[in-house]
Design a protein around this motif. Sequence first.
Motif, PDB file in Angstrom:
ATOM      1  N   GLU A 234     -21.265  17.920 -17.492  1.00 31.42           N
ATOM      2  CA  GLU A 234     -19.834  17.703 -17.318  1.00 31.42           C
ATOM      3  C   GLU A 234     -19.075  18.084 -18.590  1.00 31.42           C
ATOM      4  O   GLU A 234     -18.024  18.740 -18.545  1.00 31.42           O
ATOM      5  N   TRP A 238     -20.321  22.589 -16.868  1.00 29.09           N
ATOM      6  CA  TRP A 238     -21.437  23.050 -16.047  1.00 29.09           C
ATOM      7  C   TRP A 238     -21.949  24.433 -16.448  1.00 29.09           C
ATOM      8  O   TRP A 238     -22.462  25.197 -15.647  1.00 29.09           O
ATOM      9  N   PRO A 264     -27.687  19.008  -8.412  1.00 26.84           N
ATOM     10  CA  PRO A 264     -27.117  20.273  -7.884  1.00 26.84           C
ATOM     11  C   PRO A 264     -26.143  20.860  -8.909  1.00 26.84           C
ATOM     12  O   PRO A 264     -25.416  20.137  -9.583  1.00 26.84           O
ATOM     13  N   ILE A 265     -26.143  22.184  -9.002  1.00 29.72           N
ATOM     14  CA  ILE A 265     -25.279  22.864  -9.960  1.00 29.72           C
ATOM     15  C   ILE A 265     -23.901  23.085  -9.338  1.00 29.72           C
ATOM     16  O   ILE A 265     -23.775  23.642  -8.258  1.00 29.72           O
ATOM     17  N   LYS A 266     -22.881  22.635 -10.061  1.00 29.07           N
ATOM     18  CA  LYS A 266     -21.514  22.859  -9.601  1.00 29.07           C
ATOM     19  C   LYS A 266     -21.068  24.254  -9.998  1.00 29.07           C
ATOM     20  O   LYS A 266     -21.329  24.704 -11.099  1.00 29.07           O
ATOM     21  N   LYS A 267     -20.415  24.937  -9.084  1.00 22.99           N
ATOM     22  CA  LYS A 267     -19.893  26.272  -9.360  1.00 22.99           C
ATOM     23  C   LYS A 267     -18.377  26.251  -9.219  1.00 22.99           C
ATOM     24  O   LYS A 267     -17.834  25.700  -8.266  1.00 22.99           O
ATOM     25  N   PHE A 268     -17.731  26.866 -10.206  1.00 21.21           N
ATOM     26  CA  PHE A 268     -16.257  26.870 -10.215  1.00 21.21           C
ATOM     27  C   PHE A 268     -15.724  28.276  -9.969  1.00 21.21           C
ATOM     28  O   PHE A 268     -16.371  29.245 -10.280  1.00 21.21           O
TER      29      PHE A 268
END
Length: 268
Positions: A234, A238, A264-268
């Motif tokens: 965070e 990420w 899980p990997i956050k994608k922006f």
Amino acid sequence: MLESELFGHEKGAFTGALHERKGRFELAHGGTLFLDEIGDISPAVQVKLLRVLQEREFKRLGGSRTIHIDVRLVTATNKNLEEAVRKGEFRSDLYYRINVVSIYLPPLRDRCDDIPLLVEYFLTKMGEDLGKRLSISSRALDVLVRCQWPGNVRELQNCLERAANAAPSGMIEDRSIACQSSQCLSSLLWKRELTPVSTPVVAQPVSAAKNGLEKESLARSPSGAREQLLEAMERCGWVQAKAARLLHLTPRQLGYALRKYEIPIKKF
């Protein structure tokens, strides 16, 4: 000697070269060649190895004939090659050439679920060699699962062999495990604090101060480690490379930790 082993030599190429000899690359033509401890080869051999991988051809020591090969190369090392590249101990061009598909094998202490399976395998194998049935009590198995295993699988195997010799009935109890009687010399390696390897990079590393990051160590407890991973990810938006630097891990170690704790990997 290593060049002769890999590339072969012609008769008279050096003192003692009484016969022509094919090297490992030539013998592996059309197949696979496995090179262990790739991080320990000298800079001179690194240059020649890179040339073989790039051009798919070489000359034997003392020879003038060009030999063409088609070989799949698999390498292994227990060293941090990225760190070696950064220090100038390993060629970056060779590193990028061999680092096509990477498999990171975490230490045994980070995959405790494998220990019961390995114990079962080794006891079966040792039982066949000794001609008797070997088994282990649940308390003894719990001792093994809680060990740090600085020597990884080899140390586990040695520990079981020692315990089997101390258990004439074939049942390994917890008292048969060396560490339970303060006879484990390997404990000297893990009773001290183990320092994680810093993030390996090829270019000059960006200072933590510029990123406003302060390096931390990953917690040892599963729940604490998962929270720390989430917090680091965070804080770094990420971006895994930044989070790895923050936690004092390599990117591969961070990737393994994320999978291990099912983050899980956050994608922006």
